[in-house]
Scaffold this active site. Structure first.
Site, PDB file in Angstrom:
ATOM      1  CB  THR A   1       5.372 -15.096 -17.027  1.00 25.44           C
ATOM      2  OG1 THR A   1       6.648 -15.441 -17.635  1.00 25.44           O
ATOM      3  CG2 THR A   1       4.374 -16.210 -17.308  1.00 25.44           C
TER       4      THR A   1
ATOM      5  CG  ASP B   1      13.535  -7.702 -32.831  1.00 23.19           C
ATOM      6  OD1 ASP B   1      14.050  -8.835 -32.949  1.00 23.19           O
ATOM      7  OD2 ASP B   1      12.366  -7.520 -32.438  1.00 23.19           O
TER       8      ASP B   1
ATOM      9  NE  ARG C   1      10.723  -8.805 -21.295  1.00 21.52           N
ATOM     10  CZ  ARG C   1      10.926  -7.505 -21.464  1.00 21.52           C
ATOM     11  NH1 ARG C   1      11.388  -6.779 -20.469  1.00 21.52           N
ATOM     12  NH2 ARG C   1      10.682  -6.929 -22.621  1.00 21.52           N
TER      13      ARG C   1
ATOM     14  CG  ASP D   1      13.648  -6.549 -29.234  1.00 19.66           C
ATOM     15  OD1 ASP D   1      14.825  -6.859 -29.498  1.00 19.66           O
ATOM     16  OD2 ASP D   1      12.844  -7.313 -28.653  1.00 19.66           O
TER      17      ASP D   1
END
Length: 208
Positions: free
Chosen positions: A107, A202, A103, A199
């Protein structure tokens, strides 16, 4: 869009551990795999069965077996890799495709960087794997790749989902069946699920 919310107590218990910021990498990775296995149990509930003749240690018997379904697991790199082992524990004959999408942080749109599929993907029912359904952009893009390749049917397995991601997936691919363990409140300004679990990639791989 077909939608299943998995509320089993074991799943909800493990989800709480995943959400906790104090859960370490090893435990986080193991529990993602365990939750994926529990989700696989539910997501394969509709697989057709056929009757076969077998011999038990006691007598001849008629029993049930999965009726020749060809399945494929499609993790969205990289976080989706954390769900593969748990799924394969239950369906070891499934092939594994890989779709690399990230991603864009500005944006929030999906960007492709890798795609590798079994040559007979058009003969397989596919399970798209991604622990987080946030904006829905990567999930929708993955579904479109699989549709273009001729996949027979698509199911999406996400441990957590945001309303925004569900809405986008339903709008672009209403036939995709979604399985998730929780629908959280919303996305924040950075596109992270709130309250979420951070995340997932991660936390699975110990990176930042």
């Amino acid at each position: 869009m077909p939608f299943t919310l998995l509320t089993h107590p074991l799943i909800q218990h493990k989800l709480t551990i995943l959400r906790d910021q104090n859960t370490g990498v090893k435990e986080f990775r193991e529990i993602v795999s365990e939750v994926a296995m529990l989700m696989c149990y539910e997501a394969t509930r509709s697989l057709p069965l056929e009757e076969v003749d077998i011999i038990t240690p006691v007598a001849a018997a008629k029993s049930k077996t999965v009726a020749g379904k060809k399945l494929a697991l499609v993790p969205i790199l990289r976080a989706g890799l954390g769900m593969v082992e748990g799924m394969l524990n239950l369906i070891p004959s499934a092939k594994v495709a890989h779709i690399g999408l990230y991603r864009d942080p500005k944006t929030l749109q999906p960007v492709e960087y890798y795609c590798k599929m079994p040559p007979d993907i058009n003969e397989r029912d596919c399970f798209i794997l991604d622990p987080m359904l946030a904006t829905g952009g990567t999930a929708a893009a993955a579904a479109q790749y699989l549709k273009n390749a001729g996949a027979r049917s698509l199911k999406m397995l996400s441990i957590l989902a945001a309303p925004e991601g569900i809405a986008l997936l339903e709008r672009e691919h209403p036939e995709v069946e979604l399985f998730t363990c929780a629908v959280d409140e919303c996305l924040n300004d950075h596109g992270y699920i709130v309250p979420g679990l951070g995340d997932a990639g991660d936390r699975i791989f110990g990176t930042k």
